[in-house]
Design a protein around this motif. Structure first.
Motif, PDB file in Angstrom:
ATOM      1  N   LEU B 142       0.833  -1.195   0.000  1.00 15.82           N
ATOM      2  CA  LEU B 142       0.000   0.000   0.000  1.00 15.82           C
ATOM      3  C   LEU B 142       0.875   1.255   0.000  1.00 15.82           C
ATOM      4  CD1 LEU B 142      -2.963   1.086   0.351  1.00 15.82           C
ATOM      5  CD2 LEU B 142      -2.551   1.033   2.797  1.00 15.82           C
ATOM      6  N   LEU B 143       1.861   1.282   0.890  1.00 10.57           N
ATOM      7  CA  LEU B 143       2.786   2.422   0.935  1.00 10.57           C
ATOM      8  C   LEU B 143       3.496   2.593  -0.396  1.00 10.57           C
ATOM      9  CD1 LEU B 143       4.488   2.071   4.438  1.00 10.57           C
ATOM     10  CD2 LEU B 143       3.046   3.942   3.646  1.00 10.57           C
ATOM     11  N   SER B 144       3.916   1.485  -0.966  1.00 10.87           N
ATOM     12  CA  SER B 144       4.639   1.528  -2.235  1.00 10.87           C
ATOM     13  C   SER B 144       3.759   2.071  -3.351  1.00 10.87           C
ATOM     14  CB  SER B 144       5.137   0.119  -2.560  1.00 10.87           C
ATOM     15  OG  SER B 144       5.677   0.092  -3.853  1.00 10.87           O
ATOM     16  N   LEU B 145       2.500   1.643  -3.356  1.00 17.22           N
ATOM     17  CA  LEU B 145       1.570   2.102  -4.388  1.00 17.22           C
ATOM     18  C   LEU B 145       1.303   3.603  -4.238  1.00 17.22           C
ATOM     19  CD1 LEU B 145      -0.085   0.783  -6.703  1.00 17.22           C
ATOM     20  CD2 LEU B 145      -1.996   0.652  -5.130  1.00 17.22           C
ATOM     21  N   MET B 146       1.271   4.083  -3.000  1.00 18.19           N
ATOM     22  CA  MET B 146       1.032   5.502  -2.782  1.00 18.19           C
ATOM     23  C   MET B 146       2.248   6.329  -3.204  1.00 18.19           C
ATOM     24  SD  MET B 146      -1.274   6.002   0.655  1.00 18.19           S
ATOM     25  CE  MET B 146      -0.402   5.102   1.907  1.00 18.19           C
ATOM     26  N   ASN B 147       3.418   5.805  -2.919  1.00 24.77           N
ATOM     27  CA  ASN B 147       4.619   6.646  -3.024  1.00 24.77           C
ATOM     28  C   ASN B 147       5.519   6.359  -4.219  1.00 24.77           C
ATOM     29  OD1 ASN B 147       6.555   8.591  -2.087  1.00 24.77           O
ATOM     30  ND2 ASN B 147       7.795   6.859  -1.392  1.00 24.77           N
ATOM     31  N   ASN B 148       5.639   5.107  -4.616  1.00 22.44           N
ATOM     32  CA  ASN B 148       6.675   4.758  -5.592  1.00 22.44           C
ATOM     33  C   ASN B 148       6.165   4.786  -7.024  1.00 22.44           C
ATOM     34  OD1 ASN B 148       8.468   4.391  -3.509  1.00 22.44           O
ATOM     35  ND2 ASN B 148       8.086   2.192  -3.360  1.00 22.44           N
ATOM     36  N   ASP B 149       7.064   5.093  -7.951  1.00 18.83           N
ATOM     37  CA  ASP B 149       6.690   5.048  -9.359  1.00 18.83           C
ATOM     38  C   ASP B 149       6.755   3.590  -9.847  1.00 18.83           C
ATOM     39  OD1 ASP B 149       9.359   4.455  -9.595  1.00 18.83           O
ATOM     40  OD2 ASP B 149       9.913   6.404 -10.403  1.00 18.83           O
ATOM     41  N   ALA B 150       6.329   3.397 -11.077  1.00 19.49           N
ATOM     42  CA  ALA B 150       6.223   2.042 -11.619  1.00 19.49           C
ATOM     43  C   ALA B 150       7.577   1.326 -11.618  1.00 19.49           C
ATOM     44  CB  ALA B 150       5.643   2.098 -13.032  1.00 19.49           C
ATOM     45  N   LYS B 151       8.654   2.067 -11.863  1.00 25.56           N
ATOM     46  CA  LYS B 151       9.988   1.452 -11.934  1.00 25.56           C
ATOM     47  C   LYS B 151      10.366   0.851 -10.573  1.00 25.56           C
ATOM     48  CE  LYS B 151      14.707   2.538 -13.414  1.00 25.56           C
ATOM     49  NZ  LYS B 151      15.405   2.242 -12.165  1.00 25.56           N
ATOM     50  N   LEU B 167       7.809 -17.395 -14.986  1.00 25.49           N
ATOM     51  CA  LEU B 167       6.588 -18.161 -14.740  1.00 25.49           C
ATOM     52  C   LEU B 167       5.343 -17.492 -15.298  1.00 25.49           C
ATOM     53  CD1 LEU B 167       6.812 -19.356 -11.025  1.00 25.49           C
ATOM     54  CD2 LEU B 167       6.471 -20.793 -13.044  1.00 25.49           C
ATOM     55  N   VAL B 168       5.339 -16.168 -15.310  1.00 25.44           N
ATOM     56  CA  VAL B 168       4.084 -15.455 -15.437  1.00 25.44           C
ATOM     57  C   VAL B 168       4.068 -14.589 -16.699  1.00 25.44           C
ATOM     58  CG1 VAL B 168       2.729 -13.624 -14.316  1.00 25.44           C
ATOM     59  CG2 VAL B 168       3.704 -15.469 -12.952  1.00 25.44           C
ATOM     60  N   PRO B 169       2.989 -14.671 -17.501  1.00 23.80           N
ATOM     61  CA  PRO B 169       2.901 -13.829 -18.695  1.00 23.80           C
ATOM     62  C   PRO B 169       3.032 -12.339 -18.341  1.00 23.80           C
ATOM     63  CG  PRO B 169       1.069 -15.402 -18.616  1.00 23.80           C
ATOM     64  CD  PRO B 169       1.807 -15.521 -17.315  1.00 23.80           C
ATOM     65  N   LYS B 170       3.639 -11.609 -19.246  1.00 19.61           N
ATOM     66  CA  LYS B 170       3.940 -10.188 -18.974  1.00 19.61           C
ATOM     67  C   LYS B 170       2.686  -9.360 -18.690  1.00 19.61           C
ATOM     68  CE  LYS B 170       8.230 -11.087 -19.672  1.00 19.61           C
ATOM     69  NZ  LYS B 170       7.964 -12.518 -19.378  1.00 19.61           N
ATOM     70  N   HIS B 171       1.559  -9.667 -19.340  1.00 18.42           N
ATOM     71  CA  HIS B 171       0.381  -8.825 -19.102  1.00 18.42           C
ATOM     72  C   HIS B 171      -0.122  -8.968 -17.670  1.00 18.42           C
ATOM     73  CE1 HIS B 171      -1.787 -12.599 -20.019  1.00 18.42           C
ATOM     74  NE2 HIS B 171      -2.790 -12.069 -19.336  1.00 18.42           N
ATOM     75  N   LEU B 172       0.181 -10.102 -17.027  1.00 16.99           N
ATOM     76  CA  LEU B 172      -0.225 -10.264 -15.627  1.00 16.99           C
ATOM     77  C   LEU B 172       0.693  -9.466 -14.695  1.00 16.99           C
ATOM     78  CD1 LEU B 172      -1.158 -14.049 -15.462  1.00 16.99           C
ATOM     79  CD2 LEU B 172      -2.641 -12.068 -15.848  1.00 16.99           C
ATOM     80  N   ILE B 173       1.959  -9.415 -15.059  1.00 19.16           N
ATOM     81  CA  ILE B 173       2.881  -8.593 -14.258  1.00 19.16           C
ATOM     82  C   ILE B 173       2.462  -7.124 -14.362  1.00 19.16           C
ATOM     83  CG2 ILE B 173       5.271  -7.826 -14.039  1.00 19.16           C
ATOM     84  CD1 ILE B 173       6.104 -10.671 -14.781  1.00 19.16           C
ATOM     85  N   ALA B 174       2.082  -6.700 -15.562  1.00 22.42           N
ATOM     86  CA  ALA B 174       1.599  -5.324 -15.749  1.00 22.42           C
ATOM     87  C   ALA B 174       0.349  -5.079 -14.889  1.00 22.42           C
ATOM     88  CB  ALA B 174       1.306  -5.063 -17.228  1.00 22.42           C
ATOM     89  N   ALA B 175      -0.525  -6.083 -14.811  1.00 22.65           N
ATOM     90  CA  ALA B 175      -1.762  -5.931 -14.034  1.00 22.65           C
ATOM     91  C   ALA B 175      -1.497  -5.882 -12.532  1.00 22.65           C
ATOM     92  CB  ALA B 175      -2.736  -7.072 -14.342  1.00 22.65           C
ATOM     93  N   ARG B 181       1.081  -2.635 -20.650  1.00 23.26           N
ATOM     94  CA  ARG B 181       2.136  -3.552 -21.113  1.00 23.26           C
ATOM     95  C   ARG B 181       3.290  -2.784 -21.734  1.00 23.26           C
ATOM     96  NH1 ARG B 181      -0.284  -8.874 -23.943  1.00 23.26           N
ATOM     97  NH2 ARG B 181       1.952  -9.311 -23.978  1.00 23.26           N
ATOM     98  N   GLU B 182       2.985  -1.654 -22.373  1.00 26.12           N
ATOM     99  CA  GLU B 182       4.033  -0.851 -23.007  1.00 26.12           C
ATOM    100  C   GLU B 182       4.985  -0.296 -21.939  1.00 26.12           C
ATOM    101  OE1 GLU B 182       0.667  -0.469 -23.625  1.00 26.12           O
ATOM    102  OE2 GLU B 182       0.895  -1.772 -25.388  1.00 26.12           O
TER     103      GLU B 182
END
Lengths: 191, 191
Positions: B142-151, B167-175, B181-182
């Motif tokens: 939660l803190l990370s989502l509030m404060n950190n950028d995507a990188k 293990l995991v398709p890229k679109h799920l990591i994006a989600a 995805r871009e």
């Protein structure tokens, strides 16, 4: 109700303790009073206790490198607060806890909580469910932050803390929602 | 290791059980196998169990009105997953859980978990600390989502789940990150 009665009623909602067990439990809590603005936990501190709020309102928050404040939680009477990451992992505080108003709390040390849980099975049950509820509330807030716009999050906040608007300065409510004060004013006037 | 040994080792990291106690505990778990894509929990379901992952990878997620998917958690071997809000409050599921790969789990019903916690104090201790850790992890996110950028969030994700990228398709990591995805491709190539 005094602090003792408030704690007793709070625990009784989840777990059954005999009078003797509650007396033993209560001995492990330390009553503390704080003035508005006083700091209970500052980033970088060792964290050895959690706080059960009797009166007043506290906030847990962090401030990023650009001096922007994010509020993790408001803690009202019968809520618990601490830097639980630091408390549970014995690491240094990564957030702060301070008082929005004058406040009375019951402080419980890490060692005392673990001792109480070992000695009284019903207290282990109580603390398990206390955290279960905190876990679910935090997960809900995470989902809300991912999916909902500021207006929806504002409505959720008022539902969670109906009394908040009278207690807490507007810039702190904005810091909880992650919006500017201007955006908050728009939401407030639209409500 | 078989499912039994994996669970035994997992619990032993937190709590001490005798052989007899573990045997009794294990009787309450039900082994289940699922195929890639199979759904364990769908939004609106009654939720009566949580799942301890033995092999494979699951995800918990929700899809909003605009058909955008948000991933709450990836569940790898030795992780637990369910809709805990629904499970603990006996409400209908507000999220979904399905299988990213074929998976084996041990399922534990709400009633069985509560029975085990009542009967064996050490298991109440285990489940308290299991949730304590989940609570802290969710609060960090939660803190990370509030404060950190995507990188920064991407780097945290790789730290939390080092094996995820294979293990995991890229679109799920994006989600999970809440980015397109871009944007993920840019982060991935920069890494």
């Amino acid at each position: 109700m005094n602090a003792r009665e408030i704690l007793r009623e709070h625990i009784a909602k989840t777990a059954s303790l005999t009078d003797e067990q509650f007396d033993y439990c209560f001995e492990h809590f330390e009553p503390q009073s704080f003035k508005k603005g006083q700091v209970l936990i500052a980033e970088g501190d060792r964290v050895d206790a959690e706080y059960f709020v009797i009166s007043g309102c506290l906030k847990s928050f962090f401030v990023n490198d650009e001096i922007k404040m994010y509020i993790l939680q408001f803690a009202m009477p019968t809520w618990w607060t601490s830097d639980y990451n630091a408390l549970y992992t014995k690491s240094r505080a990564s957030i702060n806890v301070d008082c929005i108003t004058d406040a009375e709390v019951l402080s419980l040390s890490n060692a005392s909580r673990e001792k109480l849980c070992r000695d009284i099975h019903q207290l282990e049950y109580f603390f398990r469910w206390r955290t279960n509820k905190g876990y679910v509330a935090t997960q809900k807030r995470l989902l809300s932050l991912m999916n909902n716009d500021a207006k929806k999050r504002y409505e959720e906040l008022l539902e969670l803390y109906p009394q908040l608007y009278n207690l807490v300065p507007k810039h702190l409510i904005a810091a909880y929602l992650g919006v500017s004060r201007e955006t908050l004013s728009r939401l407030y006037n639209a409500h």
